[in-house]
Scaffold this motif. Structure first.
Motif, PDB file in Angstrom:
ATOM      1  N   THR A  49      -4.010   7.354   0.442  1.00  0.00           N
ATOM      2  CA  THR A  49      -5.094   7.015  -0.104  1.00  0.00           C
ATOM      3  C   THR A  49      -3.809   6.690  -1.776  1.00  0.00           C
ATOM      4  N   ILE A  50      -5.073   6.273  -2.670  1.00  0.00           N
ATOM      5  CA  ILE A  50      -4.040   5.788  -3.653  1.00  0.00           C
ATOM      6  C   ILE A  50      -5.784   6.139  -4.839  1.00  0.00           C
ATOM      7  N   ASN A  51      -5.303   5.964  -6.243  1.00  0.00           N
ATOM      8  CA  ASN A  51      -6.257   7.429  -6.821  1.00  0.00           C
ATOM      9  C   ASN A  51      -6.312   6.213  -8.185  1.00  0.00           C
ATOM     10  N   PHE A  52      -6.730   6.275  -8.866  1.00  0.00           N
ATOM     11  CA  PHE A  52      -6.479   5.622 -10.266  1.00  0.00           C
ATOM     12  C   PHE A  52      -4.849   5.220 -11.233  1.00  0.00           C
ATOM     13  N   GLN A  53      -4.267   6.939 -11.018  1.00  0.00           N
ATOM     14  CA  GLN A  53      -3.603   6.688 -11.615  1.00  0.00           C
ATOM     15  C   GLN A  53      -2.361   5.596 -10.760  1.00  0.00           C
ATOM     16  N   GLU A  54      -1.913   6.016  -9.534  1.00  0.00           N
ATOM     17  CA  GLU A  54      -1.199   5.000  -8.574  1.00  0.00           C
ATOM     18  C   GLU A  54      -1.124   3.450  -8.737  1.00  0.00           C
ATOM     19  N   VAL A  55      -2.930   3.003  -8.958  1.00  0.00           N
ATOM     20  CA  VAL A  55      -3.418   2.138  -9.372  1.00  0.00           C
ATOM     21  C   VAL A  55      -2.716   1.329 -10.194  1.00  0.00           C
ATOM     22  N   ALA A  56      -2.329   2.042 -11.413  1.00  0.00           N
ATOM     23  CA  ALA A  56      -2.052   2.204 -13.079  1.00  0.00           C
ATOM     24  C   ALA A  56      -0.864   1.693 -12.963  1.00  0.00           C
ATOM     25  N   LEU A  57       0.113   2.580 -11.697  1.00  0.00           N
ATOM     26  CA  LEU A  57       1.630   2.862 -11.978  1.00  0.00           C
ATOM     27  C   LEU A  57       1.755   1.305 -11.174  1.00  0.00           C
ATOM     28  N   PHE A  70       0.663  -1.309   0.132  1.00  0.00           N
ATOM     29  CA  PHE A  70       0.025   0.014  -0.003  1.00  0.00           C
ATOM     30  C   PHE A  70       1.405   0.952  -0.204  1.00  0.00           C
ATOM     31  N   GLU A  71       2.145   1.157   0.629  1.00  0.00           N
ATOM     32  CA  GLU A  71       2.661   2.628   0.712  1.00  0.00           C
ATOM     33  C   GLU A  71       3.075   2.213   0.014  1.00  0.00           C
ATOM     34  N   MET A  72       3.994   1.668  -1.181  1.00  0.00           N
ATOM     35  CA  MET A  72       4.704   1.763  -2.616  1.00  0.00           C
ATOM     36  C   MET A  72       3.576   2.064  -3.124  1.00  0.00           C
ATOM     37  N   PHE A  73       2.737   1.718  -3.857  1.00  0.00           N
ATOM     38  CA  PHE A  73       1.695   2.285  -4.470  1.00  0.00           C
ATOM     39  C   PHE A  73       0.896   3.751  -3.936  1.00  0.00           C
ATOM     40  N   THR A 103     -14.624  -2.201  -6.360  1.00  0.00           N
ATOM     41  CA  THR A 103     -13.547  -2.077  -5.209  1.00  0.00           C
ATOM     42  C   THR A 103     -13.345  -0.759  -4.642  1.00  0.00           C
ATOM     43  N   ASP A 104     -14.005   0.896  -4.775  1.00  0.00           N
ATOM     44  CA  ASP A 104     -14.131   2.205  -3.822  1.00  0.00           C
ATOM     45  C   ASP A 104     -15.553   2.411  -3.802  1.00  0.00           C
ATOM     46  N   ALA A 105     -15.756   1.362  -2.708  1.00  0.00           N
ATOM     47  CA  ALA A 105     -16.631   1.345  -1.693  1.00  0.00           C
ATOM     48  C   ALA A 105     -17.520   2.321  -2.035  1.00  0.00           C
ATOM     49  N   ASP A 106     -16.727   3.878  -1.656  1.00  0.00           N
ATOM     50  CA  ASP A 106     -17.612   4.872  -0.976  1.00  0.00           C
ATOM     51  C   ASP A 106     -18.074   6.020  -2.344  1.00  0.00           C
ATOM     52  N   ASP A 107     -16.737   5.483  -3.701  1.00  0.00           N
ATOM     53  CA  ASP A 107     -16.942   5.927  -4.501  1.00  0.00           C
ATOM     54  C   ASP A 107     -16.934   7.581  -5.045  1.00  0.00           C
ATOM     55  N   ASN A 108     -15.474   7.518  -4.256  1.00  0.00           N
ATOM     56  CA  ASN A 108     -14.596   8.891  -4.605  1.00  0.00           C
ATOM     57  C   ASN A 108     -13.824   8.627  -5.044  1.00  0.00           C
ATOM     58  N   ARG A 109     -13.356   7.430  -5.833  1.00  0.00           N
ATOM     59  CA  ARG A 109     -12.581   8.034  -6.952  1.00  0.00           C
ATOM     60  C   ARG A 109     -11.359   7.590  -6.355  1.00  0.00           C
ATOM     61  N   ARG A 110     -11.548   7.135  -5.113  1.00  0.00           N
ATOM     62  CA  ARG A 110      -9.361   6.476  -4.463  1.00  0.00           C
ATOM     63  C   ARG A 110      -9.971   5.573  -3.545  1.00  0.00           C
ATOM     64  N   LEU A 111      -8.550   4.972  -2.901  1.00  0.00           N
ATOM     65  CA  LEU A 111      -8.893   3.550  -2.566  1.00  0.00           C
ATOM     66  C   LEU A 111      -8.794   3.787  -1.336  1.00  0.00           C
ATOM     67  N   ASN A 112      -8.780   3.637   0.123  1.00  0.00           N
ATOM     68  CA  ASN A 112      -8.516   3.283   1.356  1.00  0.00           C
ATOM     69  C   ASN A 112      -7.632   1.743   1.639  1.00  0.00           C
ATOM     70  N   TYR A 113      -6.763   2.185   2.953  1.00  0.00           N
ATOM     71  CA  TYR A 113      -6.867   0.827   3.034  1.00  0.00           C
ATOM     72  C   TYR A 113      -7.249  -0.618   2.545  1.00  0.00           C
ATOM     73  N   ASN A 114      -8.403  -0.776   3.345  1.00  0.00           N
ATOM     74  CA  ASN A 114      -9.946  -1.667   3.712  1.00  0.00           C
ATOM     75  C   ASN A 114      -9.906  -2.093   1.949  1.00  0.00           C
ATOM     76  N   GLU A 115     -10.222  -1.134   1.492  1.00  0.00           N
ATOM     77  CA  GLU A 115     -10.225  -1.131   0.139  1.00  0.00           C
ATOM     78  C   GLU A 115      -9.407  -1.824  -0.953  1.00  0.00           C
ATOM     79  N   PHE A 116      -7.770  -1.321  -0.799  1.00  0.00           N
ATOM     80  CA  PHE A 116      -6.374  -1.757  -1.394  1.00  0.00           C
ATOM     81  C   PHE A 116      -6.699  -3.258  -1.261  1.00  0.00           C
ATOM     82  N   VAL A 117      -6.850  -3.635   0.220  1.00  0.00           N
ATOM     83  CA  VAL A 117      -7.037  -4.883   0.214  1.00  0.00           C
ATOM     84  C   VAL A 117      -7.772  -6.204  -0.145  1.00  0.00           C
ATOM     85  N   ARG A 118      -8.559  -5.421  -0.431  1.00  0.00           N
ATOM     86  CA  ARG A 118      -9.672  -5.906  -1.321  1.00  0.00           C
ATOM     87  C   ARG A 118      -9.381  -6.524  -2.545  1.00  0.00           C
TER      88      ARG A 118
END
Length: 475
Positions: free
Chosen positions: A212-220, A202-205, A243-258
């Motif tokens: 939090t991790i946005n779309f660009q960070e997920v893709a990279l 998560f820290e490296m992403f 996995t973006d449960a709250d639909d805010n265009r970012r992933l928190n740690y819980n969502e990243f685990v999923r």
């Protein structure tokens, strides 16, 4: 006689007493004469006293038991089918005996969670060692000694008349396979959530370190793992939408685990072998090449464009739903005081003040400020008023921002608008203040047009009189 056998004997005695009590109480209720009724009433009281003496002796012996004997006895009481495993059904029954207020659903959900968090071998049950560890965690969480906890649970399990009913137990048996699957999936999630390698990933992403991790960070990040930008951006789009449960265009740690678990599932691999590979790939990945840089930019633009379209579509559907709601028309008519088909700044402030005054006793000045921001954002045609569609859009977004159901909000606003009247002083103040602000807006509009700027509601708040100044102005 061993402690465990003594406890079994106590439980048998209690069960026999309860059965005898049921029989005696039945005879008492069916008594046809006073003598029979009195006789069985006396016998019922004797059985109650006998039961209490038996329970008292049992509690005294429980307090003398070594901890491991208590664990063994408690485990055997929960393990109804004697298979040396405590299932969700068995634990939920025990939890409801310990927590008298637990509903069937609450007991089931808590049992699933507890087993998932303590199931080391992944069989969706607790063996004796896992159960012992479960009790240790409960001891730490409750802040009491193991002796106190084990004695409390034992007494509740043995003496409580609560727990699952026969129909509920039958339902759990029918759904057993599905429940086991839920437990195993949740256990996998907890395992991944608590794994230090997932936290490192998560820290490296999270390139900008904002948590939090946005779309660009997920893709990279996925590009560093997969090595192919087109595949990485496609997978990033799939997983963030999923996995973006709250639909805010970012992933928190819980969502990243999923996200990580979803990728493992797509690869057909368990979490354990893959997560280390992911970490190594991230550590030794080559920097993004010049040929791949444009592709990530296009992917980000496509994702944002899609989300914008979805947000616009969803909002349009919500607005349409509100427009079809009968009480919305009633509310609009109540706020549109002059019935010209548009809610002016002044009318909005008057209606808004009724609501704010009822909810948090806000000052009239606050209502005018709220009306200003509503006009700034929702007066699309810039005619200094909100038509029905613009007003509906305001209601939809205000409900979302304040975490309210939009229909309940409309109902509340309509009732308050009917029941409460602004005082003459409040109305004079609001009308005077909005008139002053509107003159400022028109002045700046004229100035902006002369400067060939687009028309805007933008007004510097330094041009607005303070609340005290306003009171002096119209008093």
């Amino acid at each position: 006689m061993t402690e465990s056998r003594a406890m079994v004997l106590y439980v048998k005695k209690t069960n026999y007493i309860e059965k005898a009590s049921i029989s005696v109480n039945k005879k008492k209720s069916e008594a046809e004469d006073m003598t029979t009724f009195v006789k069985n009433t006396k016998r019922s009281l004797e059985l109650q006293m006998l039961k209490l003496r038996n329970q008292l002796a049992m509690t005294e012996d429980i307090s003398k038991m070594p901890d491991e004997v208590k664990v063994k006895f408690l485990f055997s009481n929960l393990d109804k089918d004697s298979n040396s495993r405590i299932s969700v059904s068995e634990l939920s029954d025990g939890l409801r005996k310990v927590n008298a207020g637990f509903s069937f659903q609450e007991g089931l959900e808590q049992a699933i969670k507890d087993i998932a968090m303590n199931d080391g071998d992944g069989d969706a049950t607790l063996d004796r060692e896992e159960f012992r560890e479960y009790l240790n965690k409960l001891t730490m969480n409750t802040g009491i000694t193991f002796q106190e906890l084990s004695e409390f649970i034992l007494m509740q399990i043995i003496f409580s008349e609560g727990g699952n009913t026969a129909d509920e137990e039958t339902a759990l048996k029918i759904k057993n396979e599905g429940i086991d699957k839920v437990v195993k999936n949740l256990a996998e999630y907890y395992n991944a959530f608590n794994d230090v390698r997932t936290k490192d990933l998560f820290e490296m992403f999270d390139a900008d370190g904002d948590g939090t991790i946005n779309f660009q960070e997920v893709a990279l990040g996925l590009y560093k793992i997969m090595g192919i930008m087109s595949e990485a951006t496609k997978l990033a789009l799939d997983v963030i939408l999923l996995t973006d449960a709250d639909d805010n265009r970012r992933l928190n740690y819980n969502e990243f685990v999923r996200v990580i678990l979803h990728i493992c599932a797509l690869e057909g691999e368990d979490f354990e072998p893959l997560v280390s590979e992911f970490v190594v790939s991230m550590y030794f990945a080559e920097p993004i090449g010049l040929e791949d840089a444009p592709e990530i930019g296009v992917a980000v633009a496509d994702y944002n464009g899609y989300k914008d379209w979805v947000d616009t579509f969803d909002e349009a559907m919500d607005v349409m739903n509100v427009l079809m709601y009968a009480k919305m028309q009633k509310l609009f008519d109540l706020w549109d005081v002059n019935n010209d088909g548009s809610i002016s700044w002044e009318e909005f402030a008057l209606g808004c003040h009724k609501y704010q005054q009822s909810v948090d006793n806000a000052a009239a000045h606050d209502a005018v400020v709220s009306a200003y921001f509503a006009m700034e954002e929702y007066d699309i045609d810039k005619n200094q008023g909100l038509e029905k569609q613009e007003f509906a859009k305001f209601l939809v977004n205000y409900a979302k921002e304040s975490n309210k159901d939009v229909h309940e909000l409309i109902d509340t606003l309509a009732v308050i608008s009917l029941m409460r009247e602004n005082s003459e002083e409040e109305e004079r103040y609001i009308k005077a203040l909005t008139a002053t602000w509107l003159r400022t807006i028109k002045y700046e509009e004229s100035y902006n047009k002369n400067e060939n700027d687009d028309y805007s509601y933008s007004v510097s708040f330094k041009n607005f009189a303070s609340e005290d100044d306003d009171e002096e102005m119209w008093a």
